[in-house]
Design a protein around this motif. Structure first.
Motif, PDB file in Angstrom:
ATOM      1  N   GLY A 177      35.382  -7.166  28.226  1.00 13.65           N
ATOM      2  CA  GLY A 177      36.447  -8.162  28.326  1.00 13.65           C
ATOM      3  C   GLY A 177      35.985  -9.550  27.989  1.00 13.65           C
ATOM      4  O   GLY A 177      34.793  -9.811  27.811  1.00 13.65           O
ATOM      5  N   ARG A 178      36.956 -10.446  27.914  1.00  9.30           N
ATOM      6  CA  ARG A 178      36.671 -11.829  27.600  1.00  9.30           C
ATOM      7  C   ARG A 178      35.856 -12.436  28.744  1.00  9.30           C
ATOM      8  O   ARG A 178      36.126 -12.164  29.906  1.00  9.30           O
ATOM      9  N   TRP A 208      21.139  -1.052  35.101  1.00  7.74           N
ATOM     10  CA  TRP A 208      21.369  -2.065  34.077  1.00  7.74           C
ATOM     11  C   TRP A 208      22.847  -2.333  33.942  1.00  7.74           C
ATOM     12  O   TRP A 208      23.676  -1.467  34.216  1.00  7.74           O
ATOM     13  N   LEU A 209      23.168  -3.536  33.521  1.00 15.49           N
ATOM     14  CA  LEU A 209      24.561  -3.932  33.310  1.00 15.49           C
ATOM     15  C   LEU A 209      24.724  -4.418  31.877  1.00 15.49           C
ATOM     16  O   LEU A 209      23.947  -5.250  31.411  1.00 15.49           O
ATOM     17  N   VAL A 210      25.733  -3.892  31.201  1.00 16.58           N
ATOM     18  CA  VAL A 210      26.079  -4.360  29.862  1.00 16.58           C
ATOM     19  C   VAL A 210      27.502  -4.905  29.940  1.00 16.58           C
ATOM     20  O   VAL A 210      28.427  -4.196  30.348  1.00 16.58           O
ATOM     21  N   ILE A 211      27.650  -6.188  29.596  1.00 17.71           N
ATOM     22  CA  ILE A 211      28.979  -6.808  29.555  1.00 17.71           C
ATOM     23  C   ILE A 211      29.303  -7.096  28.096  1.00 17.71           C
ATOM     24  O   ILE A 211      28.633  -7.923  27.463  1.00 17.71           O
ATOM     25  N   CYS A 212      30.291  -6.397  27.555  1.00 19.20           N
ATOM     26  CA  CYS A 212      30.707  -6.616  26.164  1.00 19.20           C
ATOM     27  C   CYS A 212      31.861  -7.585  26.143  1.00 19.20           C
ATOM     28  O   CYS A 212      32.921  -7.300  26.702  1.00 19.20           O
ATOM     29  N   GLY A 213      31.666  -8.696  25.495  1.00 19.15           N
ATOM     30  CA  GLY A 213      32.729  -9.684  25.383  1.00 19.15           C
ATOM     31  C   GLY A 213      32.145 -11.020  25.016  1.00 19.15           C
ATOM     32  O   GLY A 213      30.922 -11.184  24.934  1.00 19.15           O
ATOM     33  N   GLU A 214      33.024 -11.956  24.793  1.00 24.98           N
ATOM     34  CA  GLU A 214      32.607 -13.310  24.441  1.00 24.98           C
ATOM     35  C   GLU A 214      33.602 -14.244  25.095  1.00 24.98           C
ATOM     36  O   GLU A 214      34.738 -13.842  25.344  1.00 24.98           O
ATOM     37  N   GLY A 215      33.195 -15.467  25.363  1.00 25.02           N
ATOM     38  CA  GLY A 215      34.164 -16.388  25.955  1.00 25.02           C
ATOM     39  C   GLY A 215      33.498 -17.568  26.622  1.00 25.02           C
ATOM     40  O   GLY A 215      32.272 -17.713  26.613  1.00 25.02           O
ATOM     41  N   PRO A 216      34.334 -18.414  27.237  1.00 27.30           N
ATOM     42  CA  PRO A 216      33.875 -19.701  27.760  1.00 27.30           C
ATOM     43  C   PRO A 216      32.890 -19.593  28.914  1.00 27.30           C
ATOM     44  O   PRO A 216      32.169 -20.551  29.199  1.00 27.30           O
ATOM     45  N   GLU A 217      32.816 -18.451  29.589  1.00 27.41           N
ATOM     46  CA  GLU A 217      31.949 -18.322  30.760  1.00 27.41           C
ATOM     47  C   GLU A 217      30.534 -17.840  30.434  1.00 27.41           C
ATOM     48  O   GLU A 217      29.724 -17.657  31.341  1.00 27.41           O
ATOM     49  N   ARG A 218      30.217 -17.613  29.145  1.00 26.04           N
ATOM     50  CA  ARG A 218      28.921 -17.014  28.797  1.00 26.04           C
ATOM     51  C   ARG A 218      27.752 -17.769  29.438  1.00 26.04           C
ATOM     52  O   ARG A 218      26.919 -17.161  30.118  1.00 26.04           O
ATOM     53  N   LEU A 272      29.710   3.032  23.444  1.00 30.80           N
ATOM     54  CA  LEU A 272      29.102   2.484  24.668  1.00 30.80           C
ATOM     55  C   LEU A 272      29.764   3.094  25.900  1.00 30.80           C
ATOM     56  O   LEU A 272      29.093   3.440  26.868  1.00 30.80           O
ATOM     57  N   ILE A 273      31.096   3.212  25.846  1.00 30.29           N
ATOM     58  CA  ILE A 273      31.815   3.795  26.985  1.00 30.29           C
ATOM     59  C   ILE A 273      31.335   5.225  27.208  1.00 30.29           C
ATOM     60  O   ILE A 273      31.063   5.633  28.336  1.00 30.29           O
ATOM     61  N   LYS A 274      31.191   5.985  26.119  1.00 30.92           N
ATOM     62  CA  LYS A 274      30.734   7.382  26.253  1.00 30.92           C
ATOM     63  C   LYS A 274      29.315   7.458  26.825  1.00 30.92           C
ATOM     64  O   LYS A 274      28.970   8.423  27.492  1.00 30.92           O
ATOM     65  N   ALA A 275      28.486   6.457  26.544  1.00 28.37           N
ATOM     66  CA  ALA A 275      27.084   6.486  26.980  1.00 28.37           C
ATOM     67  C   ALA A 275      26.882   5.948  28.396  1.00 28.37           C
ATOM     68  O   ALA A 275      25.886   6.273  29.042  1.00 28.37           O
ATOM     69  N   CYS A 276      27.810   5.119  28.898  1.00 25.48           N
ATOM     70  CA  CYS A 276      27.572   4.466  30.185  1.00 25.48           C
ATOM     71  C   CYS A 276      27.657   5.448  31.345  1.00 25.48           C
ATOM     72  O   CYS A 276      28.228   6.535  31.233  1.00 25.48           O
ATOM     73  N   SER A 277      27.063   5.044  32.476  1.00 24.45           N
ATOM     74  CA  SER A 277      27.109   5.859  33.697  1.00 24.45           C
ATOM     75  C   SER A 277      28.412   5.627  34.460  1.00 24.45           C
ATOM     76  O   SER A 277      28.980   6.550  35.030  1.00 24.45           O
ATOM     77  N   VAL A 278      28.845   4.368  34.486  1.00 23.82           N
ATOM     78  CA  VAL A 278      30.072   3.984  35.191  1.00 23.82           C
ATOM     79  C   VAL A 278      30.717   2.856  34.398  1.00 23.82           C
ATOM     80  O   VAL A 278      30.022   1.952  33.928  1.00 23.82           O
ATOM     81  N   LEU A 279      32.039   2.900  34.270  1.00 25.60           N
ATOM     82  CA  LEU A 279      32.776   1.787  33.670  1.00 25.60           C
ATOM     83  C   LEU A 279      33.331   0.949  34.818  1.00 25.60           C
ATOM     84  O   LEU A 279      33.939   1.489  35.749  1.00 25.60           O
ATOM     85  N   MET A 315      24.325  -9.083  27.531  1.00 22.13           N
ATOM     86  CA  MET A 315      25.639  -9.531  27.071  1.00 22.13           C
ATOM     87  C   MET A 315      25.623  -9.607  25.546  1.00 22.13           C
ATOM     88  O   MET A 315      25.418 -10.671  24.975  1.00 22.13           O
ATOM     89  N   PRO A 316      25.816  -8.444  24.902  1.00 21.59           N
ATOM     90  CA  PRO A 316      25.679  -8.395  23.443  1.00 21.59           C
ATOM     91  C   PRO A 316      26.859  -8.958  22.646  1.00 21.59           C
ATOM     92  O   PRO A 316      26.881  -8.829  21.429  1.00 21.59           O
ATOM     93  N   GLY A 317      27.827  -9.588  23.309  1.00 20.33           N
ATOM     94  CA  GLY A 317      28.992 -10.086  22.576  1.00 20.33           C
ATOM     95  C   GLY A 317      30.018  -8.974  22.437  1.00 20.33           C
ATOM     96  O   GLY A 317      29.960  -7.967  23.127  1.00 20.33           O
ATOM     97  N   TRP A 318      30.966  -9.177  21.534  1.00 22.25           N
ATOM     98  CA  TRP A 318      31.986  -8.151  21.333  1.00 22.25           C
ATOM     99  C   TRP A 318      31.370  -6.986  20.604  1.00 22.25           C
ATOM    100  O   TRP A 318      30.666  -7.154  19.619  1.00 22.25           O
ATOM    101  N   SER A 319      31.630  -5.802  21.069  1.00 20.86           N
ATOM    102  CA  SER A 319      31.177  -4.601  20.377  1.00 20.86           C
ATOM    103  C   SER A 319      32.295  -4.208  19.425  1.00 20.86           C
ATOM    104  O   SER A 319      33.450  -4.126  19.823  1.00 20.86           O
TER     105      SER A 319
END
Length: 186
Positions: A19-20, A41-51, A79-86, A69-73
């Protein structure tokens, strides 16, 4: 196909949030929750003013090396298929599209009890809901799913069944056709 993000060690569990980077999404609460989840580990996909604020918070909390925080995927599906929990930690989430994405990918979903997720998740059945703004409760729910593969599988299967019955193209189109026929005859 599942796609592990660069930087997450092979075999390490990772939670994914999408998310943003905006205060509504409460990624700050999720970053604070990481303190209670060593080895995760935590992966946050998104971009925005709070980075910048989120990167600073991850350093302050001592979890920066496990927060990516790799930005927008372009293709979050892998990534969703690979993650342990969304995870959907939002303070304000009117729809809960991320929850539906998790359901469709057959993944366990943990969310904060904001509007959209509470309409989709029956806590303990097809996902887990934590109180909004509660990093410790969010961490507890994420940890519970990670430590209990049977629970994770059960939540994921129930979410997937909901997706198939309610959100997949066929049921959605059928619902629209029913709606349109009632409108035409009104």
């Amino acid at each position: 196909p599942p796609h592990r993000p660069a930087g997450v060690p092979e075999g390490a569990p990772f939670v994914l949030a999408l998310g943003r980077l905006h205060t509504n999404k409460a990624f700050d609460v999720l970053i604070r929750a990481m303190r209670f989840l060593p080895g995760v580990w935590l992966v946050i996909c998104g971009e925005g003013p709070e980075r910048t604020a989120l990167e600073t918070l991850a350093k302050q909390e001592g979890v920066a090396e496990r927060v990516l925080m790799p930005g927008w995927s372009i293709q979050p599906g892998g990534l969703i298929k690979a993650c342990s929990v969304l995870v959907c930690p939002s303070r304000h989430e009117p729809l809960g599209n991320v929850v539906i994405e998790g359901f469709s990918a057959n993944k366990p979903v943990v969310a904060a009890a904001s509007q959209g997720p509470t309409e989709l998740i029956r806590s303990g059945e097809n996902g887990l809901l934590a109180p909004k703004e509660d990093a410790q409760a969010l961490a507890h729910h994420i940890g519970t799913v990670l430590e209990d593969p049977n629970l994770a599988a059960r939540l994921a299967a129930a979410g997937r069944a909901d997706y198939t019955h309610t959100f997949a193209p066929a049921p959605v189109l059928a619902a629209w056709q029913t709606f349109l026929s009632t409108v035409e005859h009104a």
